[in-house]
Design an enzyme around this catalytic site. Structure first.
Site, PDB file in Angstrom:
ATOM      1  N   ASN A   1       1.189   3.383  11.088  1.00  0.00           N
ATOM      2  CA  ASN A   1       0.385   3.843  12.236  1.00  0.00           C
ATOM      3  C   ASN A   1       0.648   2.907  13.404  1.00  0.00           C
ATOM      4  OD1 ASN A   1      -1.295   1.985  10.281  1.00  0.00           O
ATOM      5  ND2 ASN A   1      -2.077   1.609  12.332  1.00  0.00           N
TER       6      ASN A   1
ATOM      7  N   HIS B   1      -8.063   4.048   6.198  1.00  0.00           N
ATOM      8  CA  HIS B   1      -7.218   3.636   5.064  1.00  0.00           C
ATOM      9  C   HIS B   1      -6.462   4.848   4.508  1.00  0.00           C
ATOM     10  CE1 HIS B   1      -5.853   1.271   1.701  1.00  0.00           C
ATOM     11  NE2 HIS B   1      -6.481   2.016   0.807  1.00  0.00           N
TER      12      HIS B   1
ATOM     13  N   ALA C   1       2.422  -2.041   4.147  1.00  0.00           N
ATOM     14  CA  ALA C   1       2.151  -1.071   5.203  1.00  0.00           C
ATOM     15  C   ALA C   1       1.548  -1.877   6.346  1.00  0.00           C
ATOM     16  CB  ALA C   1       1.172  -0.023   4.717  1.00  0.00           C
TER      17      ALA C   1
ATOM     18  N   HIS D   1      -5.526  -9.411  -1.735  1.00  0.00           N
ATOM     19  CA  HIS D   1      -5.583  -9.795  -0.330  1.00  0.00           C
ATOM     20  C   HIS D   1      -6.669 -10.858  -0.138  1.00  0.00           C
ATOM     21  CE1 HIS D   1      -4.063  -5.680  -0.585  1.00  0.00           C
ATOM     22  NE2 HIS D   1      -3.362  -5.941   0.498  1.00  0.00           N
TER      23      HIS D   1
ATOM     24  N   HIS E   1      -4.057   0.344  -4.962  1.00  0.00           N
ATOM     25  CA  HIS E   1      -3.310  -0.801  -5.478  1.00  0.00           C
ATOM     26  C   HIS E   1      -3.490  -0.876  -6.984  1.00  0.00           C
ATOM     27  CE1 HIS E   1      -1.880  -3.302  -2.034  1.00  0.00           C
ATOM     28  NE2 HIS E   1      -2.668  -2.453  -1.389  1.00  0.00           N
TER      29      HIS E   1
ATOM     30  N   SER F   1       0.821  -1.227   0.000  1.00  0.00           N
ATOM     31  CA  SER F   1       0.000   0.000   0.000  1.00  0.00           C
ATOM     32  C   SER F   1       0.842   1.259   0.000  1.00  0.00           C
ATOM     33  CB  SER F   1      -0.837   0.094   1.287  1.00  0.00           C
ATOM     34  OG  SER F   1      -1.869  -0.786   1.281  1.00  0.00           O
TER      35      SER F   1
ATOM     36  N   TYR G   1      -8.865 -10.871   2.118  1.00  0.00           N
ATOM     37  CA  TYR G   1     -10.165 -10.271   2.475  1.00  0.00           C
ATOM     38  C   TYR G   1     -10.959  -9.825   1.247  1.00  0.00           C
ATOM     39  CZ  TYR G   1      -7.752  -5.748   1.883  1.00  0.00           C
ATOM     40  OH  TYR G   1      -7.028  -4.705   1.373  1.00  0.00           O
ATOM     41  N   GLU G   2     -10.319  -9.764   0.084  1.00  0.00           N
ATOM     42  CA  GLU G   2     -11.067  -9.382  -1.121  1.00  0.00           C
ATOM     43  C   GLU G   2     -11.981 -10.512  -1.598  1.00  0.00           C
ATOM     44  OE1 GLU G   2      -8.789  -6.779  -4.002  1.00  0.00           O
ATOM     45  OE2 GLU G   2      -7.147  -7.391  -2.698  1.00  0.00           O
TER      46      GLU G   2
ATOM     47  N   MET H   1      -2.466  -7.293   6.744  1.00  0.00           N
ATOM     48  CA  MET H   1      -3.445  -8.181   6.098  1.00  0.00           C
ATOM     49  C   MET H   1      -2.869  -8.868   4.850  1.00  0.00           C
ATOM     50  SD  MET H   1      -6.605  -5.500   6.297  1.00  0.00           S
ATOM     51  CE  MET H   1      -6.849  -4.454   7.753  1.00  0.00           C
ATOM     52  N   SER H   2      -1.551  -8.993   4.797  1.00  0.00           N
ATOM     53  CA  SER H   2      -0.937  -9.584   3.596  1.00  0.00           C
ATOM     54  C   SER H   2       0.358 -10.298   3.986  1.00  0.00           C
ATOM     55  CB  SER H   2      -0.624  -8.470   2.580  1.00  0.00           C
ATOM     56  OG  SER H   2       0.383  -7.607   3.095  1.00  0.00           O
TER      57      SER H   2
HETATM   58  N1  HPA Z   1      -3.730  -3.062  10.918  1.00  0.00           N
HETATM   59  C1  HPA Z   1      -3.771  -3.900   9.863  1.00  0.00           C
HETATM   60  N2  HPA Z   1      -3.275  -3.589   8.680  1.00  0.00           N
HETATM   61  C2  HPA Z   1      -2.685  -2.404   8.539  1.00  0.00           C
HETATM   62  C3  HPA Z   1      -2.607  -1.480   9.601  1.00  0.00           C
HETATM   63  C4  HPA Z   1      -3.153  -1.834  10.852  1.00  0.00           C
HETATM   64  O1  HPA Z   1      -3.106  -1.078  11.846  1.00  0.00           O
HETATM   65  N3  HPA Z   1      -1.953  -0.391   9.119  1.00  0.00           N
HETATM   66  C5  HPA Z   1      -1.656  -0.655   7.826  1.00  0.00           C
HETATM   67  N4  HPA Z   1      -2.091  -1.864   7.461  1.00  0.00           N
END
Ligand code: HPA
Length: 277
Positions: free
Chosen positions: A237, A249, A115, A85, A63, A32, A87-88, A213-214
């Site tokens: 973050n 996001h 990310a 991903h 993406h 990302s 989740y898609e 998530m990847s």
């Molecule tokens: N959680 C899950 N996936 C992420 C996060 C998060 O805080 N930040 C960027 N991708």
């Protein structure tokens, strides 16, 4: 005996093999906000995911969806500008299909980026984390189903998923460039919701340092195929509940955009050194 997962992979490979300009040594997956990295390179070829029959195409804003072929400091590389991903809604075998395809193209090294949210209180937004190990057991293994003997063994060892030599290279490159880099464990959860504060706490108690998530599923598939793997998380973050602010996001994208210039340097210089191993 045929296997639909392997047949699909071979079909994808056969349909693009004439468009591959060279045999890549490194396969780089751009996470990302990092997809723009490809634009600064001298591109020698591209293949859009949507032009490959049956290939999973990302539905996530930010993406893109194509393979890019370029020499990075002289090292032949294939880049994934955008990934899919779990989740898609794609089956895990589709989520890791691109990584498997890059191995068929000839790539020996898989360089994963993403990310991620920091769950370690010593981390801050804007940090880089060299992935030293992972926790992938919250998502289904991409190796479930009949084993693809053509790719690797039924019960692959997972003692050293992230290659020590590649980690040395990234660590020393960061030092030379004056880039602070943490080193930690990446936890993959399914998403798409960000974690609840107690899920974040769970990740921390389990020994995780970052959550996303990847990545981990791709590493499982690549480890199965005997690829050398390395990975960097951009900590965009601190994970939910660690600060008072809600997470979006957009925040993740903006934070990784800010990290992009340093990230590009770190990746390009590291890959330069990977050319000689
Ligand atoms: N959680 C899950 N996936 C992420 C996060 C998060 O805080 N930040 C960027 N991708």
């Amino acid at each position: 005996m045929t296997n639909p997962v392997y047949d699909k992979l071979r079909n994808c490979y056969d349909s693009i093999k004439d468009e591959i300009p060279f045999e890549p040594k490194v396969a780089l997956v751009l996470g990302s906000g990092l997809g723009d990295y490809a634009e600064q390179l001298e591109i020698q070829g591209t293949i859009d995911y949507r032009d490959i029959e049956g290939f999973p195409v990302s539905t996530v804003p930010g993406h893109k969806g194509r393979f890019v072929f370029a020499r990075i400091n002289g090292v032949p590389a294939v880049l994934m500008q955008g990934r899919v991903h779990y989740y898609e809604g794609y089956p895990m075998s589709d989520v890791v299909l691109p990584a498997r395809l890059m191995k068929l193209m000839g790539a020996k090294i898989l360089f994963l980026t993403n990310a991620a949210g920091g769950v370690n209180y010593d981390y801050g937004a804007g940090d880089f984390m060299l992935i030293k190990d992972q926790i992938s057991c919250f998502v289904p293994s991409p190796l479930i189903g009949p084993n693809l003997e053509e790719l690797g063994p039924r019960f692959p060892d997972m003692s050293h998923i992230y290659d020590e030599d590649l980690r040395d290279i990234i660590r020393s490159t960061a030092l030379e460039l004056g880039i602070r880099i943490q080193e930690g464990v990446y936890v993959q959860l399914t998403g798409p919701a960000y974690e609840s504060p107690y899920e974040v706490k769970m990740c921390r108690i389990l020994g995780g340092d970052a959550v996303g998530m990847s990545t981990a599923c791709e590493a499982v598939a690549a480890n199965h195929m005997g690829m050398k793997i390395c990975g960097i998380s951009c900590i965009s973050n601190l994970a939910c509940g660690m600060t008072d602010a809600p997470l979006s996001h957009q925040e993740v994208q903006e934070a990784s955009d800010k990290m992009a210039p340093l990230f590009k340097k770190l990746v390009s210089e590291s890959i330069k050194k990977m050319g000689s191993i």
